[in-house]
Design a protein around this motif. Sequence first.
Motif, PDB file in Angstrom:
ATOM      1  N   PRO A 381       0.831  -1.214   0.000  1.00 12.44           N
ATOM      2  CA  PRO A 381       0.000   0.000   0.000  1.00 12.44           C
ATOM      3  C   PRO A 381       0.861   1.258   0.000  1.00 12.44           C
ATOM      4  O   PRO A 381       1.932   1.300   0.612  1.00 12.44           O
ATOM      5  CB  PRO A 381      -0.805  -0.121   1.303  1.00 12.44           C
ATOM      6  CG  PRO A 381      -0.751  -1.573   1.658  1.00 12.44           C
ATOM      7  CD  PRO A 381       0.576  -2.069   1.175  1.00 12.44           C
ATOM      8  N   ASP A 406     -10.967   4.641  -7.002  1.00 10.60           N
ATOM      9  CA  ASP A 406     -11.754   3.717  -6.188  1.00 10.60           C
ATOM     10  C   ASP A 406     -13.129   3.503  -6.808  1.00 10.60           C
ATOM     11  O   ASP A 406     -13.630   2.377  -6.896  1.00 10.60           O
ATOM     12  CB  ASP A 406     -11.883   4.273  -4.768  1.00 10.60           C
ATOM     13  CG  ASP A 406     -12.562   3.296  -3.810  1.00 10.60           C
ATOM     14  OD1 ASP A 406     -12.566   2.084  -4.102  1.00 10.60           O
ATOM     15  OD2 ASP A 406     -13.081   3.743  -2.780  1.00 10.60           O
ATOM     16  N   GLY A 409     -12.993   1.234  -9.795  1.00 14.66           N
ATOM     17  CA  GLY A 409     -12.490  -0.118  -9.563  1.00 14.66           C
ATOM     18  C   GLY A 409     -11.023  -0.309  -9.860  1.00 14.66           C
ATOM     19  O   GLY A 409     -10.545  -1.444  -9.920  1.00 14.66           O
ATOM     20  N   ALA A 411      -8.484   1.152  -8.000  1.00 16.83           N
ATOM     21  CA  ALA A 411      -7.682   1.213  -6.782  1.00 16.83           C
ATOM     22  C   ALA A 411      -8.575   0.910  -5.589  1.00 16.83           C
ATOM     23  O   ALA A 411      -9.807   1.015  -5.665  1.00 16.83           O
ATOM     24  CB  ALA A 411      -7.041   2.598  -6.625  1.00 16.83           C
ATOM     25  N   ALA A 412      -7.947   0.526  -4.482  1.00 18.55           N
ATOM     26  CA  ALA A 412      -8.704   0.205  -3.278  1.00 18.55           C
ATOM     27  C   ALA A 412      -7.874   0.561  -2.058  1.00 18.55           C
ATOM     28  O   ALA A 412      -6.641   0.514  -2.090  1.00 18.55           O
ATOM     29  CB  ALA A 412      -9.067  -1.282  -3.253  1.00 18.55           C
ATOM     30  N   ARG A 413      -8.565   0.926  -0.972  1.00 16.72           N
ATOM     31  CA  ARG A 413      -7.876   1.214   0.280  1.00 16.72           C
ATOM     32  C   ARG A 413      -7.380  -0.095   0.887  1.00 16.72           C
ATOM     33  O   ARG A 413      -8.077  -1.120   0.846  1.00 16.72           O
ATOM     34  CB  ARG A 413      -8.815   1.913   1.257  1.00 16.72           C
ATOM     35  CG  ARG A 413      -8.118   2.373   2.537  1.00 16.72           C
ATOM     36  CD  ARG A 413      -9.095   3.039   3.468  1.00 16.72           C
ATOM     37  NE  ARG A 413      -9.559   4.310   2.944  1.00 16.72           N
ATOM     38  CZ  ARG A 413      -8.900   5.456   3.048  1.00 16.72           C
ATOM     39  NH1 ARG A 413      -7.714   5.480   3.653  1.00 16.72           N
ATOM     40  NH2 ARG A 413      -9.392   6.571   2.570  1.00 16.72           N
ATOM     41  N   SER A 414      -6.179  -0.074   1.447  1.00 20.07           N
ATOM     42  CA  SER A 414      -5.603  -1.248   2.094  1.00 20.07           C
ATOM     43  C   SER A 414      -4.840  -0.784   3.326  1.00 20.07           C
ATOM     44  O   SER A 414      -3.762  -0.192   3.212  1.00 20.07           O
ATOM     45  CB  SER A 414      -4.675  -1.996   1.137  1.00 20.07           C
ATOM     46  OG  SER A 414      -4.059  -3.086   1.783  1.00 20.07           O
ATOM     47  N   TRP A 418      -3.129   2.787  -0.051  1.00 22.02           N
ATOM     48  CA  TRP A 418      -3.920   2.420  -1.224  1.00 22.02           C
ATOM     49  C   TRP A 418      -3.103   1.503  -2.125  1.00 22.02           C
ATOM     50  O   TRP A 418      -1.879   1.626  -2.199  1.00 22.02           O
ATOM     51  CB  TRP A 418      -4.314   3.667  -2.008  1.00 22.02           C
ATOM     52  CG  TRP A 418      -5.298   4.537  -1.285  1.00 22.02           C
ATOM     53  CD1 TRP A 418      -5.031   5.409  -0.274  1.00 22.02           C
ATOM     54  CD2 TRP A 418      -6.700   4.607  -1.540  1.00 22.02           C
ATOM     55  NE1 TRP A 418      -6.185   6.016   0.133  1.00 22.02           N
ATOM     56  CE2 TRP A 418      -7.226   5.546  -0.621  1.00 22.02           C
ATOM     57  CE3 TRP A 418      -7.569   3.972  -2.439  1.00 22.02           C
ATOM     58  CZ2 TRP A 418      -8.580   5.874  -0.591  1.00 22.02           C
ATOM     59  CZ3 TRP A 418      -8.909   4.283  -2.413  1.00 22.02           C
ATOM     60  CH2 TRP A 418      -9.406   5.219  -1.492  1.00 22.02           C
ATOM     61  N   ARG A 420      -3.193  -0.652  -6.135  1.00 22.25           N
ATOM     62  CA  ARG A 420      -3.837  -0.832  -7.437  1.00 22.25           C
ATOM     63  C   ARG A 420      -4.575  -2.173  -7.426  1.00 22.25           C
ATOM     64  O   ARG A 420      -4.041  -3.177  -6.939  1.00 22.25           O
ATOM     65  CB  ARG A 420      -2.765  -0.850  -8.543  1.00 22.25           C
ATOM     66  CG  ARG A 420      -3.300  -1.008  -9.949  1.00 22.25           C
ATOM     67  CD  ARG A 420      -2.171  -1.482 -10.864  1.00 22.25           C
ATOM     68  NE  ARG A 420      -1.083  -0.528 -10.929  1.00 22.25           N
ATOM     69  CZ  ARG A 420      -0.932   0.353 -11.916  1.00 22.25           C
ATOM     70  NH1 ARG A 420      -1.785   0.376 -12.907  1.00 22.25           N
ATOM     71  NH2 ARG A 420       0.097   1.186 -11.916  1.00 22.25           N
ATOM     72  N   ARG A 421      -5.782  -2.203  -7.938  1.00 21.27           N
ATOM     73  CA  ARG A 421      -6.528  -3.460  -7.992  1.00 21.27           C
ATOM     74  C   ARG A 421      -6.057  -4.296  -9.147  1.00 21.27           C
ATOM     75  O   ARG A 421      -5.762  -3.799 -10.237  1.00 21.27           O
ATOM     76  CB  ARG A 421      -8.030  -3.181  -8.136  1.00 21.27           C
ATOM     77  CG  ARG A 421      -8.697  -2.771  -6.828  1.00 21.27           C
ATOM     78  CD  ARG A 421     -10.179  -2.633  -7.016  1.00 21.27           C
ATOM     79  NE  ARG A 421     -10.855  -2.397  -5.750  1.00 21.27           N
ATOM     80  CZ  ARG A 421     -12.131  -2.054  -5.644  1.00 21.27           C
ATOM     81  NH1 ARG A 421     -12.860  -1.902  -6.750  1.00 21.27           N
ATOM     82  NH2 ARG A 421     -12.688  -1.871  -4.478  1.00 21.27           N
ATOM     83  N   GLU A 424      -9.456  -8.362 -13.080  1.00 23.73           N
ATOM     84  CA  GLU A 424     -10.183  -9.592 -12.770  1.00 23.73           C
ATOM     85  C   GLU A 424     -10.217 -10.530 -13.967  1.00 23.73           C
ATOM     86  O   GLU A 424     -10.238 -10.093 -15.086  1.00 23.73           O
ATOM     87  CB  GLU A 424     -11.609  -9.253 -12.349  1.00 23.73           C
ATOM     88  CG  GLU A 424     -11.626  -8.393 -11.060  1.00 23.73           C
ATOM     89  CD  GLU A 424     -13.042  -8.056 -10.658  1.00 23.73           C
ATOM     90  OE1 GLU A 424     -13.993  -8.499 -11.363  1.00 23.73           O
ATOM     91  OE2 GLU A 424     -13.224  -7.361  -9.669  1.00 23.73           O
TER      92      GLU A 424
END
Length: 424
Positions: A381, A406, A409, A411-414, A418, A420-421, A424
């Motif tokens: 992060p 965010d 879709g 990036a996401a808080r961790s 933060w 990168r996602r 999928e």
Amino acid sequence: MSGHELDDLARRAAADLVAVRAGGADRGPAAVEPTDALASILLGFVAEPGDGVLGRLVSGLGARHVATGLLDGWSATEFVERTARAGGRADAPSARELAAGLARWRPRLDRDAFVRSVAQAARVRAHLLLPGDPAWPVGVDDLGVHAPLALWVRGRPSALVESPSIALVGARAASGYGEHVAVESSAGLVDRGFAVVSGGAYGIDGTAHRAALATNGTTVAFLAGGVDRFYPAGHESLLARVAATGAVVSELPCGAAPTRWRFLQRNRLIAAAAAATVVLEAGMRSGSLNTAGHAAALGRPLGAVPGPVTSPSSAGCHRLLREFDAVCVTSAAQMAELVEFDGTGGPDGGSDPAATAPTRTLEVLTIEEQRVLDALGIRRPRTVAELVRTTGLTAGDVLGGLGALDATGLAARSGEGWVRRRPE
């Protein structure tokens, strides 16, 4: 809409416009009116590469209408109203964004300098490529509103599309190890039918170009300035050889000088035009990591060559392997597999694993959001303070960018930071 100034400008540059379009593709010029081509050139003349506000405006209104509005003095409000009447886009620029954009673009509306730029392109026998031309590298369209409106090419435009390509990038201050890897990788990829894409710089880039030329392969160099003035000067003869058999390309008009920002924007074209990107040798502050970030953001396959753990020259590659999920590659055969098994045009075909990746949302990112995305890692992060230092943006801009990433879709808080996602 009068368009009188655009028509007058077209008359002044008519002969040179015909010259730069005549060789725009090996199968002949595309059916584009001179004023349409002129509009794309003009917008590239007044705006910096990757200007997302301009890209969104052109997407909703068309290059010719935007150029006409700039020349005829439309206000930001008038642009907004005309875009709305034309159907526009859901993310069409606001009046505030356009006011800031016009303040950037209008001071560059030097008509005499523009005509001289087109004339210089004709003198150096540069070709103008527009989207839809047979030689247009469609991969750059994945940049969405940050994609170039036109490309200038010296050499063979078809070199951009005739073979699958892999970008080989790395440090300017290359070690003997890095240069050896570059020679072996470039020559090996040529033997396997690939074109080699790079940035024409000293070090790894130049070595990759030379090795491709030495093995009678196709190589393409993307510049951060106009194609009329090869840069760096020490590579003038090398870039002339690249243009003789391959292509030297830029989105900037003739006469434009390379700057640090333009080098960073040039990197996005290298990543987008190639089917995969491989970083051969890079320190922690190498500009090639920026290219790698663009490749990752676009969902392109990304490879990195490991080096001695004691070598600062390979620290950037090791960071890519640890934090960006780059694939460890040690030979041209493994680099070729990045494309062959990706399904994005390689010999093996198959489904495209990037189809559900974040590339669909990239076209709505601002330049600030793209910078924040490039600075994020997948595993470790990054705090807001780290992102401020890495991107050079204010804390407010970083927080705004993180919020947008965010929401889309990407990036996401961790924990306290933060990430990168993963696609999928």
